[in-house]
Design an enzyme around this catalytic site. Structure first.
Site: not given
Length: 489
Positions: A180, A233-234, A237-238, A255, A289, A390
C-alpha cells in the site's frame, strides 16, 4: 523533451492481474508544482480489495518460498533492468507527482535499480550457521525461513527507494507482498510495481492496493494472514501499526522520522559545514526523515557560520523541479505546505527570530504550486516547538552552545534519534560524538541525510521500533531463525 504522463486511473494489481476496485470512489494525484495538473487518478480501494490481495499472497507463499534463492533473485535482476530502462519516465513522474527535482528523482530511481540488484544477489548468500552439539551423534544448524505474507506501507517522500528497499528483501527472502503506497505518490509507485510485474513474478507474489490508510492500511494491520508489517511514516500512524500488529502477534518494523541535529564545532571547516547543512536541510524541500532540522553551533564560530549560511541560502533557486537549474521544488502537497507554514508561525510565537525566508512564494507561476522559501531561525532555545517537533519541511533552527559537550547534550534532548552529523577536524571530537550521540546513524563531516544501501538503517528512541532496514540487516526482519537438530541412529 518532456515525457507526457497520461491522466488515467491506476488499478490495483491482485493475483497477477490489474483489476478495478470493488468500490467506485476515485481520487486525483495532483502535481505540487502546478495544482491544476492531474498526474493520475487513483482508486480508493475497499477492505474487500485488500482481503483479496492478502488471499492471493497467501495462496502463492508456499510455491514462492520453495523456489531456490538464486531463482527468486533472477526476477529481481530482471526488474532492475526494466526499472533502469524506464528511469527517465519514472523520475519525471516522481517530480510531477511529489515535487522532488528531476536530478534528485533520477538519483533516487537509480538507487532503486541498485537496491534490486543488491538484493537479487542475496539469493546466493548463506542463510544459517552450524552450531556444535553436546551430543556426539548430533548435528545442529540454523536456517532462516520467510515470515509468509508481508504488508508494506510506504510514505510519499521517497516513492521509489523506500518501497523497493522493503519489497526487494521481502521477496528475496521468500515472502509474498501486499503493498500500500501513500496516496500522494501512487502513480510513481504503480510504475515501480509495473517493473516487478513485467519481470514475470509468479501470480500472487506481488500485490498492490491503493486507498486510504483508514481502510487499506488498517486492513493490513488487522488481517490475520499478514505475518509481518514494514512501515515508514508518521509517529502517530506508526504507533497504530505497532499496537495493532502486537495485539495479534504479527512482526512489525517501524521507521517514524527524526529531529536531526548537525553540530558545528569551533574547529570545523565552515565552508564544508555550510554546504552540508544546506544540503541536509533543504534538499527535497526538507522532506526527508534524515533531514537536518537543528543546527547546533559553538559560540566562537556562530556568527561567522550564520553569515556564510545566509549568503548561500539566499542563492537557492526555487521552482518547478522539471526546470533546469532549479535546486529546490515545492512541498509535496497543500497540506504539507500548511503544516510548514504553521510551524514557522509557532517559531515566531515562541520567541525565535526568523532571519530568512518562511513565506509562501508567488509570482512567475509559483502561485499555482506549493512553494515556500527556506526558513532560517536564530535565537532558538530547546523548549521551543521548532526545536522539539518534526516539521518535515525546509526549516532550520540555529542554536548556540559554549562547548561540544553542551552541543551533544542538546542534540540528545529530543524524543527522536534517527540521524545526526558533526563537522570537526578534531579526532577526539569525532570519537566523543560517535560514542555519545543517541542516533541510529551518525556521520562525520557529512550531512545528516543519506545512508548507503548496503548499510543498516534505522533509529533510536521514537524514530523506530529498533529494527534495521537495508543491507543484510534486512534479513533479521523478513525471516525467522529455525534451529535444526539431526541425530543419527
Amino acid at each position: 523533451m518532456s515525457i507526457t504522463v497520461e491522466t488515467k486511473t491506476y488499478l490495483n494489481f491482485i493475483n497477477g492481474e490489474w483489476v478495478k476496485s470493488s468500490g467506485s470512489e476515485i481520487s486525483e494525484s495532483i502535481n505540487p508544482n502546478d495544482a491544476s495538473e492531474v498526474v493520475g487518478k487513483v482508486q480508493k480501494s475497499t477492505r474487500e480489495d485488500l482481503d483479496n490481495a492478502v488471499q492471493a499472497a497467501k495462496n502463492a507463499k508456499t510455491s514462492w518460498r520453495k523456489l531456490p534463492g538464486a531463482e527468486r533473485g533472477n526476477f529481481l535482476y530482471k526488474a532492475a533492468d526494466i526499472l533502469d530502462s524506464r528511469l527517465d519516465e519514472i523520475a519525471e513522474t516522481m517530480t510531477r507527482e511529489m515535487g522532488k527535482t528531476l536530478p534528485e528523482a533520477k538519483g533516487e530511481t537509480a538507487r532503486g535499480v541498485a537496491l534490486l540488484r543488491y538484493y537479487a544477489g542475496e539469493g546466493m548468500r548463506k542463510v544459517g550457521d552450524v552450531i556444535p552439539s553436546t551430543d556426539k551423534d548430533g548435528f545442529m544448524f540454523t536456517t532462516r525461513v520467510p515470515l509468509g505474507v508481508v504488508g508494506v506501507i510506504t510514505p510519499w517522500n521517497f516513492p521509489v527507494a523506500i518501497p523497493i528497499w522493503k519489497i526487494a528483501p521481502a521477496l528475496i527472502y521468500g515472502n509474498t507482498v501486499v503493498f500500500k503506497p501513500a496516496g500522494e505518490a501512487v502513480v510513481t509507485a504503480a510504475k515501480v510495481v509495473e517493473c516487478l510485474v513485467d519481470a514475470g513474478l509468479p501470480k500472487g507474489v506481488m500485490n498492490f492496493v491503493t486507498g486510504s490508510g483508514s481502510v487499506v492500511g488498517q486492513g493490513i494491520i488487522d488481517n490475520l494472514d499478514i505475518s509481518g508489517i514494514t512501515f515508514t511514516g508518521s509517529d502517530s500512524v506508526g504507533k497504530q501499526v505497532g499496537q495493532g500488529a502486537f495485539a495479534r502477534g504479527a512482526k512489525y518494523q517501524l521507521e517514524m522520522g527524526g529531529k536531526n541535529p548537525v553540530i558545528i564545532a569551533k574547529d570545523a571547516d565552515l565552508d564544508l559545514a555550510v554546504d552540508g547543512t544546506i544540503s541536509g536541510a533543504f534538499r527535497s524541500t526538507g522532506q526527508k526523515c534524515t533531514a537536518t532540522s537543528r543546527v547546533i553551533v559553538e559560540s566562537e564560530v556562530y556568527n561567522e557560520f550564520k553569515e556564510k549560511l545566509l549568503a548561500k541560502v539566499k542563492g537557492i533557486k526555487i521552482g518547478n523541479g522539471l526546470e533546469e537549474g532549479v535546486w529546490m521544488g515545492p512541498s509535496a502537497s497543500e497540506g504539507q505546505l500548511e503544516t510548514v507554514l504553521s510551524y514557522i508561525e509557532k517559531g515566531k510565537e515562541d520567541g525565535a527570530k526568523l532571519i530568512h525566508g518562511g513565506k509562501r512564494l508567488t509570482g512567475n507561476g509559483l502561485e499555482k504550486g506549493f512553494f515556500i522559501e527556506p526558513a532560517v531561525f536564530d535565537g532558538v532555545t530547546n523548549e521551543m516547538r521548532i526545536a522539539q517537533e518534526e516539521i518535515f519541511g525546509p526549516v532550520i533552527a540555529l542554536m548556540k552552545v559554549n562547548s561540544l559537550e553542551e552541543g551533544i547534550e542538546l542534540a540528545n534532548s529530543v524524543e527522536y534519534g534517527l540521524s545526526a552529523s558533526i563537522y570537526t577536524t578534531n579526532i577526539q571530537n569525532m570519537l566523543d560524538f560517535v560514542s555519545d550521540l543517541e542516533a541510529g546513524l551518525v556521520r562525520v563531516n557529512a550531512e545528516s541525510a543519506g545512508v548507503e544501501l548496503q548499510a543498516p538503517f534505522g533509529g533510536m528512541k521514537k524514530s523506530s521500533s529498533h529494527s534495521r532496514e537495508q543491507g543484510q540487516a534486512a534479513q533479521e526482519f523478513f525471516t525467522s531463525i529455525k534451529t535444526v537438530f539431526v541425530k543419527g541412529k
